[in-house]
Write a protein that holds these residues in place. Structure first.
Motif, PDB file in Angstrom:
ATOM      1  N   UNK A 153      -3.459  -6.137   0.861  1.00 36.36           N
ATOM      2  CA  UNK A 153      -4.449  -5.067   0.882  1.00 36.36           C
ATOM      3  C   UNK A 153      -4.937  -4.833  -0.532  1.00 36.36           C
ATOM      4  N   UNK A 154      -6.239  -4.628  -0.698  1.00 37.26           N
ATOM      5  CA  UNK A 154      -6.770  -4.417  -2.042  1.00 37.26           C
ATOM      6  C   UNK A 154      -6.725  -2.953  -2.465  1.00 37.26           C
ATOM      7  N   UNK A 155      -6.274  -2.071  -1.617  1.00 38.65           N
ATOM      8  CA  UNK A 155      -6.138  -0.661  -1.963  1.00 38.65           C
ATOM      9  C   UNK A 155      -7.359   0.167  -1.658  1.00 38.65           C
ATOM     10  N   UNK A 156      -8.457  -0.469  -1.276  1.00 30.94           N
ATOM     11  CA  UNK A 156      -9.700   0.257  -1.037  1.00 30.94           C
ATOM     12  C   UNK A 156     -10.188   0.081   0.394  1.00 30.94           C
ATOM     13  N   UNK A 157     -10.191  -1.162   0.861  1.00 31.19           N
ATOM     14  CA  UNK A 157     -10.764  -1.439   2.176  1.00 31.19           C
ATOM     15  C   UNK A 157      -9.898  -0.850   3.290  1.00 31.19           C
TER      16      UNK A 157
END
Length: 131
Positions: free
Chosen positions: A54-58
């Motif tokens: 997970x990129x932390x935003x999406x």
């Protein structure tokens, strides 16, 4: 052991003791809530997030299980990060122990050249009050 030789306490608490326990719990409650909100909850979330890609935003997260942990040793800069972390942890631990030891020696010193004990205790305790 209680006075009658049995393990545990079979006596009942007096009204004063019950009130004392209740007030003690009420005074601890705000600190416990802050600890839960700012330490336990984020720690649990970090552990859960570590099993996802997970990129932390999406909004989309892909469950990868232990693959993040398997890939960690071969990732770029891992050895430097591990070395820096160990150096920092050991250095701060040694520094804290040395400072505490010498502070205890200063507070225990008697006679000439002795610093005001009340002042030293206040200076030592002041950071605890601030936090």
């Amino acid at each position: 052991m209680s006075t009658d030789g049995r393990l545990g306490s079979s006596r009942r608490h007096s009204r004063f003791e019950k009130a004392r326990i209740t007030w003690g719990a009420l005074f601890i409650l705000p600190s416990a809530l802050v600890c839960l909100a700012f330490i336990v909850y984020p720690l649990v979330n970090v552990i859960i997030y570590s099993f996802y890609e997970w990129n932390g935003v999406s909004a989309t997260r892909l469950f990868v299980g232990l693959n993040n942990y398997r890939a960690l040793p071969s990732s770029e800069g891992f050895a430097d990060m591990a070395k820096a972390t160990l150096l920092f942890a050991s250095g701060t631990t040694v520094l804290v122990i040395v400072i505490a030891f010498f502070t205890a020696l200063i507070l225990d010193r008697r006679g000439k050249g002795r610093l005001n004990r009340g002042l030293m205790r206040s200076m030592w305790f002041f950071p605890c009050i601030l936090s």
